[in-house]
Design an enzyme around this catalytic site. Structure first.
Site, short mmCIF file in Angstrom:
data_model
loop_
_atom_site.label_atom_id
_atom_site.label_comp_id
_atom_site.label_asym_id
_atom_site.label_seq_id
_atom_site.Cartn_x
_atom_site.Cartn_y
_atom_site.Cartn_z
N LYS A 160 0.84 -1.20 0.00
CA LYS A 160 0.00 0.00 0.00
C LYS A 160 0.87 1.25 0.00
O LYS A 160 0.56 2.25 -0.67
CB LYS A 160 -0.92 -0.01 1.23
CG LYS A 160 -2.03 -1.06 1.13
CD LYS A 160 -2.80 -1.26 2.43
CE LYS A 160 -3.80 -2.41 2.28
NZ LYS A 160 -4.59 -2.68 3.48
N GLN A 163 -4.14 -1.54 9.74
CA GLN A 163 -4.20 -2.83 9.05
C GLN A 163 -4.88 -3.87 9.94
O GLN A 163 -4.57 -4.01 11.13
CB GLN A 163 -2.77 -3.29 8.68
CG GLN A 163 -2.71 -4.58 7.88
CD GLN A 163 -3.35 -4.49 6.49
OE1 GLN A 163 -3.43 -3.41 5.89
NE2 GLN A 163 -3.82 -5.61 5.99
N ASP A 186 -10.66 3.43 5.02
CA ASP A 186 -11.22 2.09 4.86
C ASP A 186 -12.75 2.11 4.91
O ASP A 186 -13.39 1.09 4.65
CB ASP A 186 -10.73 1.16 5.99
CG ASP A 186 -9.48 0.40 5.61
OD1 ASP A 186 -9.38 -0.01 4.44
OD2 ASP A 186 -8.62 0.22 6.48
N1 GUN Z 1 -6.98 -6.49 6.02
C1 GUN Z 1 -7.44 -7.14 4.92
N2 GUN Z 1 -8.05 -6.29 4.09
C2 GUN Z 1 -8.00 -5.07 4.66
C3 GUN Z 1 -8.46 -3.78 4.26
O1 GUN Z 1 -9.09 -3.58 3.22
N3 GUN Z 1 -8.20 -2.78 5.15
C4 GUN Z 1 -7.54 -2.98 6.32
N4 GUN Z 1 -7.34 -1.93 7.11
N5 GUN Z 1 -7.09 -4.16 6.71
C5 GUN Z 1 -7.32 -5.20 5.88
#
Ligand code: GUN
Length: 289
Positions: A53, A97, A120
């Site tokens: 990311k 995350q 998110d």
């Molecule tokens: N873990 C797996 N997918 C995601 C996501 O889209 N956002 C976050 N913050 N954690 C994740």
């Protein structure tokens, strides 16, 4: 009939292109778009996701601030960090995350993120807006799927969509986004009786099971001309696999997303788009839909 492959990489690139342009526009306004990432613990897969990311951000000119915390960090310390980031004017988006280590109450941490920095789209406030049809920052995977429908001009209005997933990250938000576009949506999950029957009746099947060894969406499970969106990722014989038996399903479907190269790149691209939206909101500018 052979269906068309949905090229998630191409669509993600077009989203990234627009995002890159928006980042430069914001720079001209004196805004240096910045995403703060928070990773707690030592799960290698999560660490890899966060690194990817950050690379994606760099690719479109978004700055990142990296926060990596030890596995034994306690609730209060994580929430204090979130609070600091909420109050940091140089940070526009906050990504915690998931999953968090088991001693942490995930919901409580997410609820502490400012809804205006919630890239998110998982805070209770943003979930409420989404379910009221007034979403601001939307979860990345479902909004990436909606972008794919748009790009390929797949009209979902009046169509019966079956979503095999009920998570907060995918199934529930996608339900609301598709309903908003007038689809008739059924949510299926691990306890659904006769899942196959639901799938066979669907014009659109979105599958996000992620356990290929236990579940495969086969061509017998879909109707002719169905649109099939594969969100699942798992390992099969050491290789990345989706939920869908792609080679056979594409012979019967109208559109199918591959794994890799389908929904995954869209999820990543939508995080960048959300970060720019958050930066724009911070200055009262709306640059993108
Ligand atoms: N873990 C797996 N997918 C995601 C996501 O889209 N956002 C976050 N913050 N954690 C994740």
């Amino acid at each position: 009939m052979t269906g068309q492959k949905i090229d998630g990489i191409a669509v993600a690139n077009s989203v990234k292109e627009r995002t890159r342009a928006a980042v430069s526009e914001l720079k001209k306004e004196g805004i240096d778009t910045c995403l703060a990432t928070v990773l707690v613990g030592d799960d290698p897969a999560s660490a890899q996701y966060v690194t990817s990311k950050q690379k994606d951000c760099a690719d479109v000119g978004i700055a990142t601030k990296d926060h990596r915390l030890p596995q034994n960090f306690i609730q209060k310390e994580i929430e204090e960090l979130v609070n600091l980031l909420n109050n940091d004017d140089t940070v526009h988006g906050i990504l915690v995350q998931l999953p968090l280590p088991s001693q942490i109450n995930e919901f409580s941490v997410i609820a502490k993120i400012s809804p205006l920095k919630d890239v998110d789209g998982l805070t209770p406030y943003n979930v409420g807006l989404l379910s009221s049809g007034r979403s601001l920052l939307k979860p990345c995977t479902p909004s990436g799927i909606m972008e794919l429908f748009d790009y390929y001009k797949i009209d979902i209005s009046g169509k019966h969509a079956v979503i095999i997933n009920r998570s907060n990250l995918v199934g529930k938000p996608l339900y609301h986004l598709m309903l908003e576009k007038d689809a008739t949506v059924t949510t299926c999950h691990s306890r659904t009786n006769d899942l196959e029957k639901f799938c066979q009746e669907a014009d659109i099947v979105v599958t996000a099971v992620g356990n290929r060894a236990k579940f495969t969406l086969t061509e017998e499970m879909i109707k002719d001309g169905a649109v099939v969106i594969d969100v699942g990722t798992s390992r099969l014989d050491g290789k990345l696999a989706g939920d869908v038996d792609y080679d056979n399903v594409i012979k019967k479907a109208s559109y199918v997303t591959p794994v890799p190269g389908g929904v995954g790149p869209m999820t990543r691209a939508m995080l960048l788009k959300n970060t720019v939206t958050a930066a724009s909101i911070s200055k009262g500018i709306a640059t993108q839909r």
